[in-house]
Design a protein around this motif. Structure first.
Motif, PDB file in Angstrom:
ATOM      1  N   ALA A 260      35.696  56.384  24.340  1.00  0.00           N
ATOM      2  CA  ALA A 260      36.539  55.596  25.245  1.00  0.00           C
ATOM      3  C   ALA A 260      36.369  56.092  26.675  1.00  0.00           C
ATOM      4  CB  ALA A 260      38.000  55.688  24.815  1.00  0.00           C
ATOM      5  N   ALA A 261      36.234  57.410  26.835  1.00  0.00           N
ATOM      6  CA  ALA A 261      35.979  57.966  28.163  1.00  0.00           C
ATOM      7  C   ALA A 261      34.640  57.471  28.704  1.00  0.00           C
ATOM      8  CB  ALA A 261      36.005  59.490  28.103  1.00  0.00           C
ATOM      9  N   VAL A 262      33.639  57.383  27.840  1.00  0.00           N
ATOM     10  CA  VAL A 262      32.327  56.850  28.240  1.00  0.00           C
ATOM     11  C   VAL A 262      32.463  55.399  28.696  1.00  0.00           C
ATOM     12  CG1 VAL A 262      30.046  56.156  27.379  1.00  0.00           C
ATOM     13  CG2 VAL A 262      30.961  58.421  26.826  1.00  0.00           C
ATOM     14  N   ASN A 263      33.251  54.612  27.966  1.00  0.00           N
ATOM     15  CA  ASN A 263      33.425  53.196  28.329  1.00  0.00           C
ATOM     16  C   ASN A 263      34.014  53.048  29.725  1.00  0.00           C
ATOM     17  OD1 ASN A 263      32.603  52.865  25.703  1.00  0.00           O
ATOM     18  ND2 ASN A 263      34.452  51.819  25.008  1.00  0.00           N
ATOM     19  N   LEU A 264      35.055  53.811  30.006  1.00  0.00           N
ATOM     20  CA  LEU A 264      35.704  53.715  31.314  1.00  0.00           C
ATOM     21  C   LEU A 264      34.776  54.206  32.423  1.00  0.00           C
ATOM     22  CD1 LEU A 264      38.237  52.976  32.882  1.00  0.00           C
ATOM     23  CD2 LEU A 264      39.092  55.293  32.463  1.00  0.00           C
ATOM     24  N   LEU A 265      34.077  55.297  32.167  1.00  0.00           N
ATOM     25  CA  LEU A 265      33.129  55.808  33.149  1.00  0.00           C
ATOM     26  C   LEU A 265      32.040  54.772  33.436  1.00  0.00           C
ATOM     27  CD1 LEU A 265      32.295  58.644  34.602  1.00  0.00           C
ATOM     28  CD2 LEU A 265      30.444  58.524  32.935  1.00  0.00           C
ATOM     29  N   THR A 266      31.592  54.088  32.397  1.00  0.00           N
ATOM     30  CA  THR A 266      30.555  53.069  32.567  1.00  0.00           C
ATOM     31  C   THR A 266      31.020  51.967  33.503  1.00  0.00           C
ATOM     32  OG1 THR A 266      29.656  53.521  30.361  1.00  0.00           O
ATOM     33  CG2 THR A 266      29.117  51.381  31.335  1.00  0.00           C
ATOM     34  N   GLU A 267      32.248  51.530  33.330  1.00  0.00           N
ATOM     35  CA  GLU A 267      32.781  50.479  34.203  1.00  0.00           C
ATOM     36  C   GLU A 267      32.830  50.942  35.653  1.00  0.00           C
ATOM     37  OE1 GLU A 267      36.553  49.508  32.544  1.00  0.00           O
ATOM     38  OE2 GLU A 267      35.714  48.319  30.902  1.00  0.00           O
ATOM     39  N   SER A 268      33.267  52.167  35.875  1.00  0.00           N
ATOM     40  CA  SER A 268      33.336  52.697  37.238  1.00  0.00           C
ATOM     41  C   SER A 268      31.949  52.834  37.841  1.00  0.00           C
ATOM     42  CB  SER A 268      34.043  54.056  37.237  1.00  0.00           C
ATOM     43  OG  SER A 268      35.376  53.937  36.803  1.00  0.00           O
ATOM     44  N   LEU A 269      31.026  53.388  37.075  1.00  0.00           N
ATOM     45  CA  LEU A 269      29.663  53.604  37.565  1.00  0.00           C
ATOM     46  C   LEU A 269      28.974  52.278  37.866  1.00  0.00           C
ATOM     47  CD1 LEU A 269      27.665  55.951  38.095  1.00  0.00           C
ATOM     48  CD2 LEU A 269      26.809  55.592  35.770  1.00  0.00           C
ATOM     49  N   ARG A 270      29.244  51.279  37.036  1.00  0.00           N
ATOM     50  CA  ARG A 270      28.643  49.949  37.247  1.00  0.00           C
ATOM     51  C   ARG A 270      29.034  49.401  38.623  1.00  0.00           C
ATOM     52  NH1 ARG A 270      30.804  47.094  32.982  1.00  0.00           N
ATOM     53  NH2 ARG A 270      29.065  47.750  31.660  1.00  0.00           N
ATOM     54  N   ALA A 271      30.297  49.533  38.969  1.00  0.00           N
ATOM     55  CA  ALA A 271      30.770  49.044  40.268  1.00  0.00           C
ATOM     56  C   ALA A 271      30.199  49.868  41.414  1.00  0.00           C
ATOM     57  CB  ALA A 271      32.290  49.054  40.306  1.00  0.00           C
ATOM     58  N   GLU A 272      30.105  51.183  41.205  1.00  0.00           N
ATOM     59  CA  GLU A 272      29.617  52.061  42.262  1.00  0.00           C
ATOM     60  C   GLU A 272      28.143  51.839  42.590  1.00  0.00           C
ATOM     61  OE1 GLU A 272      32.708  55.639  40.950  1.00  0.00           O
ATOM     62  OE2 GLU A 272      30.533  55.971  40.836  1.00  0.00           O
ATOM     63  N   LEU A 273      27.342  51.473  41.592  1.00  0.00           N
ATOM     64  CA  LEU A 273      25.892  51.371  41.784  1.00  0.00           C
ATOM     65  C   LEU A 273      25.397  49.942  41.979  1.00  0.00           C
ATOM     66  CD1 LEU A 273      24.652  53.975  39.144  1.00  0.00           C
ATOM     67  CD2 LEU A 273      25.050  54.312  41.589  1.00  0.00           C
ATOM     68  N   ALA A 274      26.292  48.975  41.853  1.00  0.00           N
ATOM     69  CA  ALA A 274      25.869  47.570  41.916  1.00  0.00           C
ATOM     70  C   ALA A 274      25.158  47.237  43.221  1.00  0.00           C
ATOM     71  CB  ALA A 274      27.073  46.653  41.719  1.00  0.00           C
ATOM     72  N   ALA A 275      25.661  47.731  44.339  1.00  0.00           N
ATOM     73  CA  ALA A 275      25.074  47.403  45.644  1.00  0.00           C
ATOM     74  C   ALA A 275      23.668  47.964  45.798  1.00  0.00           C
ATOM     75  CB  ALA A 275      25.967  47.935  46.761  1.00  0.00           C
ATOM     76  N   GLU A 276      23.329  48.979  45.000  1.00  0.00           N
ATOM     77  CA  GLU A 276      21.991  49.574  45.065  1.00  0.00           C
ATOM     78  C   GLU A 276      21.012  48.901  44.108  1.00  0.00           C
ATOM     79  OE1 GLU A 276      21.877  53.940  45.371  1.00  0.00           O
ATOM     80  OE2 GLU A 276      24.063  53.856  45.106  1.00  0.00           O
ATOM     81  N   GLY A 277      21.495  47.945  43.329  1.00  0.00           N
ATOM     82  CA  GLY A 277      20.615  47.261  42.388  1.00  0.00           C
ATOM     83  C   GLY A 277      20.332  48.047  41.133  1.00  0.00           C
ATOM     84  N   ILE A 278      21.212  48.996  40.789  1.00  0.00           N
ATOM     85  CA  ILE A 278      21.077  49.761  39.542  1.00  0.00           C
ATOM     86  C   ILE A 278      22.079  49.212  38.540  1.00  0.00           C
ATOM     87  CG2 ILE A 278      21.221  52.031  38.453  1.00  0.00           C
ATOM     88  CD1 ILE A 278      20.585  53.260  41.182  1.00  0.00           C
ATOM     89  N   SER A 279      21.593  48.661  37.434  1.00  0.00           N
ATOM     90  CA  SER A 279      22.464  48.104  36.398  1.00  0.00           C
ATOM     91  C   SER A 279      22.980  49.217  35.490  1.00  0.00           C
ATOM     92  CB  SER A 279      21.699  47.078  35.558  1.00  0.00           C
ATOM     93  OG  SER A 279      21.201  46.031  36.354  1.00  0.00           O
ATOM     94  N   VAL A 280      24.217  49.092  35.057  1.00  0.00           N
ATOM     95  CA  VAL A 280      24.807  50.061  34.127  1.00  0.00           C
ATOM     96  C   VAL A 280      25.294  49.292  32.909  1.00  0.00           C
ATOM     97  CG1 VAL A 280      26.500  51.892  33.809  1.00  0.00           C
ATOM     98  CG2 VAL A 280      25.478  51.527  36.064  1.00  0.00           C
TER      99      VAL A 280
END
Length: 269
Positions: free
Chosen positions: A163-183
């Motif tokens: 569950a911690a991985v799931n939440l981290l994934t959501e945060s990381l996805r938003a943080e890296l979206a502008a750089e064109g890195i998919s999570v």
């Protein structure tokens, strides 16, 4: 001849010596990717590398304990020396835990989180400079579990780490979206691997065989590669897994009652 989906791409997979990680290495290799294979068991890792190279791509096996900062640093350095960058990181390494919350030790829980969560964070942070070299278009693929979406009795320690991985994934996805890195997040259900054999158990507890059909590692790996090709943000695998996630979302009280019947809490003799 049709171009393979990941021709000449570089994919780093943790937990690559067996199970889902090893199957994923072959699945990406079949699509033309070169592989960096990371795991603790060196002999198994060498075998996995030979299997991948038989498919006509390069494989770099690196013995790595993702709980050790120095190992992770060396892993990324060797990846950069060999390939110059990284297109896809697959965070697959994991450790299970079985038993009631009052039964497993704090040491066991910390060990599970150290591999399933902190190890994932450690590898991801170290790999980001290499992923940025190949952005836009690079990816982080985090392997979770349906238990990260819904807790079951006697699997709360493991499920909490996912569950911690799931939440981290959501945060990381938003943080890296502008750089064109998919999570991406891939959540397998019950899978036929060595995972249960190496799992930690609370004292006096074990899990008998579950009377459910399990996916093969190869089926999970193929689903992962499809999700990676399509950049699908979230993939929940197995029909029972998808039903469980949906039932928990729409009928949580009913599923609470069902959940008590899913796990066989057999004690050790």
């Amino acid at each position: 001849m049709a171009t393979k989906a990941f021709q000449e791409k570089v994919v780093l997979i943790t937990g690559a010596s067996s199970g889902i990680g090893r199957a994923a290495a072959k699945a990406y290799a079949a699509q033309g990717a070169h592989l960096v294979l990371a795991a603790r068991r060196e002999s198994h890792l060498q075998d996995a590398a030979r299997e991948v190279e038989a498919l006509g791509v390069r494989a770099l096996p690196v013995r790595c304990d993702i709980t050790r900062e120095e190992d992770v640093t060396r892993l990324v350095q060797e990846t950069e020396r060999a390939f110059g960058g990284l297109d896809i990181l697959v965070n697959n390494a994991g450790l299970g835990l079985y038993g009631p919350v009052e039964g497993f030790s704090e040491t066991q829980l910390r060990q599970v989180f150290e591999i399933n969560f902190f190890g994932l964070v450690r590898v991801t942070r170290a790999a980001l400079p290499l992923l940025r070299k190949r952005a836009p278009g690079s990816q982080v693929v985090n392997v979770s579990s349906v238990l990260g979406h819904r807790g079951l009795p006697l699997l709360g320690g493991y499920g909490s780490s996912k569950a911690a991985v799931n939440l981290l994934t959501e945060s990381l996805r938003a943080e890296l979206a502008a750089e064109g890195i998919s999570v991406l997040l891939v959540s397998p259900g019950l899978t036929e691997t060595e995972f249960r054999d190496s799992r930690l158990n609370a004292e006096g507890w074990k899990q008998d065989a579950i009377p459910l059909n399990a996916m093969s590692s190869e089926a999970v790996a193929n689903a992962m590669v499809r999700a990676s090709r399509r950049k699908r943000r979230e993939t929940v695998l197995t029909l029972p897994g998808r039903v469980m996630v949906l039932a928990n979302r729409w009928m949580p009280s009913l599923f609470d009652r069902v959940a008590r019947r899913v796990v066989n809490p057999a004690r050790k003799p």
